[in-house]
Design an enzyme around this catalytic site. Structure first.
Site, mmCIF file in Angstrom:
data_model
loop_
_atom_site.group_PDB
_atom_site.id
_atom_site.type_symbol
_atom_site.label_atom_id
_atom_site.label_comp_id
_atom_site.label_asym_id
_atom_site.label_seq_id
_atom_site.Cartn_x
_atom_site.Cartn_y
_atom_site.Cartn_z
ATOM 1 C CG HIS A 33 -2.194 -0.837 0.939
ATOM 2 N ND1 HIS A 33 -3.238 -0.415 0.160
ATOM 3 C CD2 HIS A 33 -2.497 -2.095 1.343
ATOM 4 C CE1 HIS A 33 -4.154 -1.379 0.098
ATOM 5 N NE2 HIS A 33 -3.721 -2.412 0.798
ATOM 6 N N GLY A 120 -9.081 -13.284 -6.742
ATOM 7 C CA GLY A 120 -9.430 -12.688 -5.444
ATOM 8 C C GLY A 120 -8.496 -13.099 -4.329
ATOM 9 C CB SER A 121 -5.811 -15.418 -4.015
ATOM 10 O OG SER A 121 -6.834 -16.357 -3.946
ATOM 11 N N GLY A 122 -5.300 -11.918 -4.035
ATOM 12 C CA GLY A 122 -4.232 -10.942 -3.844
ATOM 13 C C GLY A 122 -2.989 -11.263 -4.646
ATOM 14 C CB SER A 125 -5.942 -13.152 -11.364
ATOM 15 O OG SER A 125 -7.024 -12.559 -10.704
ATOM 16 C CG ASP A 170 -0.558 -5.432 -8.473
ATOM 17 O OD1 ASP A 170 0.341 -5.457 -7.623
ATOM 18 O OD2 ASP A 170 -1.767 -5.358 -8.189
ATOM 19 C CE1 TYR A 220 -4.964 -1.069 -3.409
ATOM 20 C CE2 TYR A 220 -5.887 0.713 -4.712
ATOM 21 C CZ TYR A 220 -4.812 -0.073 -4.358
ATOM 22 O OH TYR A 220 -3.582 0.138 -4.940
HETATM 23 C C1 GLA Z 1 -3.160 -4.017 -5.102
HETATM 24 C C2 GLA Z 1 -2.860 -2.889 -6.087
HETATM 25 C C3 GLA Z 1 -1.382 -2.492 -6.042
HETATM 26 C C4 GLA Z 1 -0.926 -2.220 -4.608
HETATM 27 C C5 GLA Z 1 -1.336 -3.350 -3.685
HETATM 28 C C6 GLA Z 1 -1.059 -3.040 -2.234
HETATM 29 O O1 GLA Z 1 -2.513 -5.185 -5.493
HETATM 30 O O2 GLA Z 1 -3.190 -3.286 -7.394
HETATM 31 O O3 GLA Z 1 -1.178 -1.377 -6.871
HETATM 32 O O4 GLA Z 1 -1.396 -0.980 -4.164
HETATM 33 O O5 GLA Z 1 -2.725 -3.653 -3.795
HETATM 34 O O6 GLA Z 1 0.306 -2.896 -2.025
#
Ligand code: GLA
Length: 382
Positions: A33, A120-122, A125, A170, A220
């Site tokens: 973040h 949805g798992s961070g 995707s 990402d 977010y």
């Molecule tokens: C998501 C967002 C990224 C980043 C992370 C948190 O994956 O797409 O840009 O902000 O959350 O670090």
């Protein structure tokens, strides 16, 4: 998996030549973040993939098939609009819309997409789909766009078309990661370098909470808004662009609303933690790096408030064992995955013990993915 998607493409659209693009997932080692506040991040490409098969059509239609959702969606190049009913299609359409805005004359296309990145798992995707379409389009159109422009357009697709105010981490790591390295990215200047991962007898494991993240994009966007507000207040005192430019955030304790201050404090400290982490990794100090992972999680839990019971449970469990060096949520949080750094030989015991306790606490089993740092999409698709 790749073969299955290719087979589905042929079944849906017929045989003949087509292109397949391979795009990895990403896990962030530390620096959470802070990408949307000009901070440092340290992600890796992960060996879970989106496979995108596609080719040009002679007419103007855009025909999409999602292997994972087993759904078709069809439109035309002239009618690229947000789809409420077909959420997965928006990550594709958003990228096509960006190419259109850049003045490219898009042909009709048929695309089959699918893969094994858990949604949805961070593990991003969504960014993997965006980047894969950007790579596919370059191949179809026979053009080559500067890497940084590809990354920026994939991010704009998410910001403007999908409506999540994400940072650039990402898309950047999914495109440019390097096997067996982490990528240290300065999100303000976009300078980056690779940090070799000398893990010895240790590995990264991803533990999936399997928690639905239904409100995650609104939380977010709310965090992004709140730290932008902090920037606007601090600008009255100091010449900054981002919170990571602030000399000493502690001097703003009484100048910011308390909640906003907590968010800003996380960003300030997390940014320093990333640079410390790189020093630890470069020295091969796995224990030191693991400690920073735990501190990062604490901060995301208490200051940024983007953790959840399930993630805290996994981190708390990890702290019981000397074989586990560190654990933290990875990605946006509020569910998704916990990244655990531990001795390789301890993985089977760790997973089985955790699974039974987690099952009693939450009524379901967590997922566990033993991962490898892999090349990003640019290097996967030469
Ligand atoms: C998501 C967002 C990224 C980043 C992370 C948190 O994956 O797409 O840009 O902000 O959350 O670090």
């Amino acid at each position: 998996m790749k073969e299955e998607i290719e087979k589905a493409f042929i079944e849906k659209f017929g045989s003949g030549n087509f292109i397949t693009i391979t795009t990895p997932a990403r896990a962030n080692l530390i620096g959470e973040h802070i990408d949307y506040q000009g901070g440092y991040v340290l992600p890796i490409g992960v060996d879970r993939f989106i496979f995108t098969c596609g080719r040009e059509r002679k007419d103007r239609s855009v025909k999409l098939f999602s292997f994972n959702y087993n759904q078709h969606f069809e439109t035309t190049i002239n009618e690229i609009e947000y789809q409420k009913e077909y959420h997965w299609a928006n990550y594709i359409l958003g990228v096509l819309a960006e190419f259109k805005k850049m003045g490219y004359n898009l042909p009709g296309m048929e695309i089959a997409i699918g893969g094994n990145i858990p949604v949805g798992s961070g593990l991003s995707s969504s960014a993997a789909v965006e980047v894969s379409i950007a790579v596919l389009f370059q191949k179809i159109a026979g053009i080559e766009i500067e890497p940084i422009e590809v990354i920026k357009l994939a991010r704009r697709a998410e910001n403007e078309f999908v409506g999540v105010a994400c940072g650039i981490m990402d898309q950047f790591s999914i495109y440019l990661s390097k096997k067996d390295n982490a990528l240290l990215l300065n999100c303000k200047t976009l300078d980056y370098k690779y940090v070799p991962l000398r893990m010895g007898s240790h590995k990264f494991l991803l533990v999936d909470t399997k928690k639905e993240r239904s409100l995650s994009s609104s939380v977010y966007n709310e965090r992004v808004r709140s730290v932008n507000e902090a920037v606007n207040i601090i600008k009255k005192y100091e010449d900054i662009e981002f919170l990571t430019d602030v000399k000493d955030i502690h001097s703003y304790r009484d100048k910011l609303p308390y909640e906003t201050y907590k968010r800003a404090l996380h960003i300030f400290e997390e940014n320093h933690r990333v640079l410390e982490s790189v020093q630890s990794l470069e020295k091969g100090d796995i224990d030191g790096f693991g400690e920073l992972m735990y501190l990062s999680h604490e901060s995301l839990k208490d200051l940024y408030e983007v953790s959840c019971e399930e993630l805290d449970f996994i981190v708390g469990f990890s702290k019981n064992f000397k074989e586990v060096k560190g654990a933290r949520l990875t990605g946006a949080g509020m569910g998704g995955c916990c990244l655990v750094l531990l001795e390789t030989s301890f993985i089977p015991y760790f997973i089985s013990e955790l699974a039974s306790l987690y099952q009693s606490a939450f009524g379901k089993k967590p997922g566990a993915y033993d991962i490898q740092p892999v090349d990003g999409a640019l290097y996967q698709n030469f």
